[in-house]
Design an enzyme around this catalytic site. Structure first.
Site, short mmCIF file in Angstrom:
data_model
loop_
_atom_site.label_atom_id
_atom_site.label_comp_id
_atom_site.label_asym_id
_atom_site.label_seq_id
_atom_site.Cartn_x
_atom_site.Cartn_y
_atom_site.Cartn_z
N CYS A 131 0.52 -1.87 -0.15
CA CYS A 131 0.05 -0.06 -0.27
C CYS A 131 0.28 1.28 0.56
O CYS A 131 0.11 2.32 -0.91
CB CYS A 131 -0.85 -0.31 1.36
SG CYS A 131 -1.79 -1.09 1.43
N HIS A 173 -9.51 4.06 -1.26
CA HIS A 173 -7.84 3.85 -1.17
C HIS A 173 -7.19 2.76 -2.31
O HIS A 173 -7.12 1.58 -2.31
CB HIS A 173 -8.01 2.60 0.42
CG HIS A 173 -5.99 2.34 0.28
ND1 HIS A 173 -5.10 2.84 0.07
CD2 HIS A 173 -6.62 1.28 1.57
CE1 HIS A 173 -3.72 1.88 0.18
NE2 HIS A 173 -4.85 1.19 1.47
N1 COA Z 1 -17.10 2.41 3.39
C1 COA Z 1 -18.74 2.80 2.72
N2 COA Z 1 -18.82 2.53 3.00
C2 COA Z 1 -18.84 1.29 1.95
C3 COA Z 1 -17.09 0.83 1.98
C4 COA Z 1 -16.25 1.21 3.14
N3 COA Z 1 -15.54 0.25 3.20
N4 COA Z 1 -17.27 -0.87 1.62
C5 COA Z 1 -18.17 -1.36 0.96
N5 COA Z 1 -19.02 0.00 1.40
C6 COA Z 1 -20.42 0.18 0.88
C7 COA Z 1 -20.74 -0.52 -0.70
O1 COA Z 1 -20.82 1.24 -1.22
C8 COA Z 1 -22.06 -1.10 -0.80
O2 COA Z 1 -23.16 -0.18 -0.49
P1 COA Z 1 -24.49 -0.70 -1.47
O3 COA Z 1 -25.11 -1.34 -0.51
O4 COA Z 1 -24.88 0.58 -1.38
O5 COA Z 1 -24.28 -1.19 -2.58
C9 COA Z 1 -21.86 -1.28 0.44
O6 COA Z 1 -21.08 -0.78 1.15
C10 COA Z 1 -21.58 -2.84 1.02
O7 COA Z 1 -19.78 -3.33 -0.82
P2 COA Z 1 -19.69 -4.71 -0.65
O8 COA Z 1 -18.37 -4.26 -1.49
O9 COA Z 1 -20.22 -5.76 -0.70
O10 COA Z 1 -18.56 -4.67 1.06
P3 COA Z 1 -18.13 -6.13 1.46
O11 COA Z 1 -18.53 -6.37 2.75
O12 COA Z 1 -16.92 -7.01 -0.07
O13 COA Z 1 -16.58 -5.57 2.20
C11 COA Z 1 -14.76 -4.52 3.31
C12 COA Z 1 -16.06 -4.66 3.03
C13 COA Z 1 -14.55 -3.82 4.69
C14 COA Z 1 -14.30 -5.48 3.93
C15 COA Z 1 -13.75 -4.28 1.97
O14 COA Z 1 -14.29 -2.56 1.76
C16 COA Z 1 -12.55 -4.21 2.80
O15 COA Z 1 -12.17 -5.04 2.34
N6 COA Z 1 -11.15 -3.20 2.76
C17 COA Z 1 -10.61 -3.32 3.70
C18 COA Z 1 -9.51 -3.49 2.29
C19 COA Z 1 -8.26 -3.33 3.16
O16 COA Z 1 -7.86 -4.25 3.75
N7 COA Z 1 -7.21 -2.48 2.09
C20 COA Z 1 -5.61 -2.23 2.40
C21 COA Z 1 -5.52 -1.63 3.92
S1 COA Z 1 -3.95 -2.54 4.43
#
Ligand code: COA
Length: 384
Positions: free
Chosen positions: A83, A330
């Site tokens: 990252c 991100h």
């Molecule tokens: N913040 C706000 N809204 C979010 C979001 C976030 N982080 N992630 C997803 N959403 C919203 C989507 O737009 C979607 O909205 P909708 O239903 O109105 O379309 C809903 O939440 C569900 O999204 P979805 O993609 O199905 O979520 P998910 O459960 O598959 O993924 C996380 C959510 C948090 C698990 C994923 O974003 C993730 O893995 N984040 C971490 C990334 C990471 O690790 N980066 C490296 C860092 S070191």
């Protein structure tokens, strides 16, 4: 060594960019940066990207992008550091200019994460494969362990932890490039879906497509390209243990502290001089620990300080005026470059409604994994 300035910036909208390809979004940002610096030729190119291969089945990115932006023939290299790939690429460009090897360097960062078959798997390759990823832990899980350790040691409350995304979403509303430019309240955080206890959806940075690019030039000729160049006053980088279990203390990020110490020394400034910072809030707890390692708050106090408004407009300093990784998005390889773009816009007085008043000195901090790498840049306005 020559002094180095940012003389042009370009950014795509962050979000789900289904109608554009990886090369399209890189070119959009790169050509916007070149237009901003009023140039049509560069001497050298760096591309920060974590995993073109796993996300988009495309490697050899530096050569591809040089070709696609019409700069065939230039030397080009892709830089990978999970990252923190984008800011590591900026650091390479910085030293190429500082050394006198090149005069005009384009540094771009790019990631198109939504294309992946299994994005969680791809991100997990930045953790320790043998001891972490293989056993099923993901980044939300690793940061959840840090959050639990921190809450246990310092008495941080769940409400104070929520203050980080509440603040960053509030800032993002004024950022036209942000993926999720909406406000959230305490209920919205506490009632969002559980991801890895105590972290919920609203504590996590999202999956994002996006690209960012800057043009670097020697400070002595920077006014040829812009009447408002921004000086890179100090750079610091460091590594830390890639595996969380190898951290001596789960509540600390040694690489962040070391990279900050090096950047402050190079710039000849202290944490108290910094007016705003773009930091790596990949999860709420990360911003709290990072803010302490950067020296903005004492250990154990950043959560309370952020909840009391010390990291927003009118407080001690503004942290993540762009909305941060949480709300701006991100796209991992682009994040570090985008942080420098926000700092540049702030220092040039081009940040619109999210402008930090009288901004003269800003800091960016970008991290790989759960603290395996960190890069800090300190930027200074030199006009006015
Ligand atoms: N913040 C706000 N809204 C979010 C979001 C976030 N982080 N992630 C997803 N959403 C919203 C989507 O737009 C979607 O909205 P909708 O239903 O109105 O379309 C809903 O939440 C569900 O999204 P979805 O993609 O199905 O979520 P998910 O459960 O598959 O993924 C996380 C959510 C948090 C698990 C994923 O974003 C993730 O893995 N984040 C971490 C990334 C990471 O690790 N980066 C490296 C860092 S070191």
């Amino acid at each position: 060594m020559r002094e180095v300035a940012i003389v042009g910036v370009g950014l795509t909208k962050f979000g789900e960019l289904w109608s554009q390809s990886l090369r399209d979004i890189f070119a959009e940002a790169a050509l916007a940066a070149m237009a901003d610096a009023k140039i049509d030729k560069i001497d050298s190119l760096y591309v920060g990207a974590m995993s073109g291969g796993l996300y988009n089945y495309q490697e050899h990115l530096a050569s591809l992008m040089a070709d696609y932006i019409g700069q065939q023939g230039v030397p080009a290299a892709r830089v990978e550091s999970a990252c923190s790939s984008g800011s590591q690429a900026v650091r390479m460009g910085y030293y190429e200019i500082a050394s006198g090897a090149s005069d005009i360097v384009l540094v771009g960062g790019v990631e198109k994460m939504w294309d992946a078959d299994d994005g969680t798997f791809v991100l997990g390759t930045a953790a320790d494969q043998e001891y972490e990823a293989y056993n099923g832990v993901t980044f939300p899980g690793l940061y959840a362990m840090m959050a639990n350790a921190y809450m246990h040691r310092y008495g941080l409350t769940r409400e104070q932890l929520a203050a980080v995304p509440i603040k960053n979403h509030k800032h993002s509303v004024h950022n036209p490039y942000a993926q999720y430019p909406f406000e959230i309240d305490l209920k919205g955080v506490l009632n969002s879906a559980p991801v890895a206890d105590p972290l919920r959806l609203m504590d996590c940075s999202p999956i994002t497509d996006g690209a960012a690019a800057i043009i670097l030039a020697p400070l002595e000729i920077a006014h040829k390209f812009t009447n408002n160049p921004i000086k890179i006053k100090g750079v610091g980088a460091a590594t830390g243990p890639i595996a969380l279990h190898d951290h001596k203390d789960l509540t600390r990020l040694d690489a962040v502290r070391l990279s900050a110490e090096r950047a402050y020394k190079a710039a000849g400034v202290t944490p108290n001089d910094i007016q705003f910072a773009e930091v790596h809030d990949c999860f709420s707890i990360a911003e709290i620990i990072v803010a302490e390692e950067l020296g903005f708050f004492e250990y154990g106090t950043a959560g309370k300080a952020i909840a009391e408004g010390q990291a927003t407009y009118g407080g001690k300093l503004v942290i993540n005026p762009s909305g941060g990784l949480k709300a701006k998005g991100h796209p991992v390889g682009a994040t570090g470059v985008a942080q420098l773009i926000e700092a540049t816009l702030q220092l040039q007085g081009r940040a619109g409604k999210r402008q930090v008043e009288n901004a003269k000195l800003g800091l960016t901090q970008n991290m790989g994994g759960s603290g395996g790498s960190s890069v800090v840049h300190i930027l200074e306005a030199i006009n006015g």
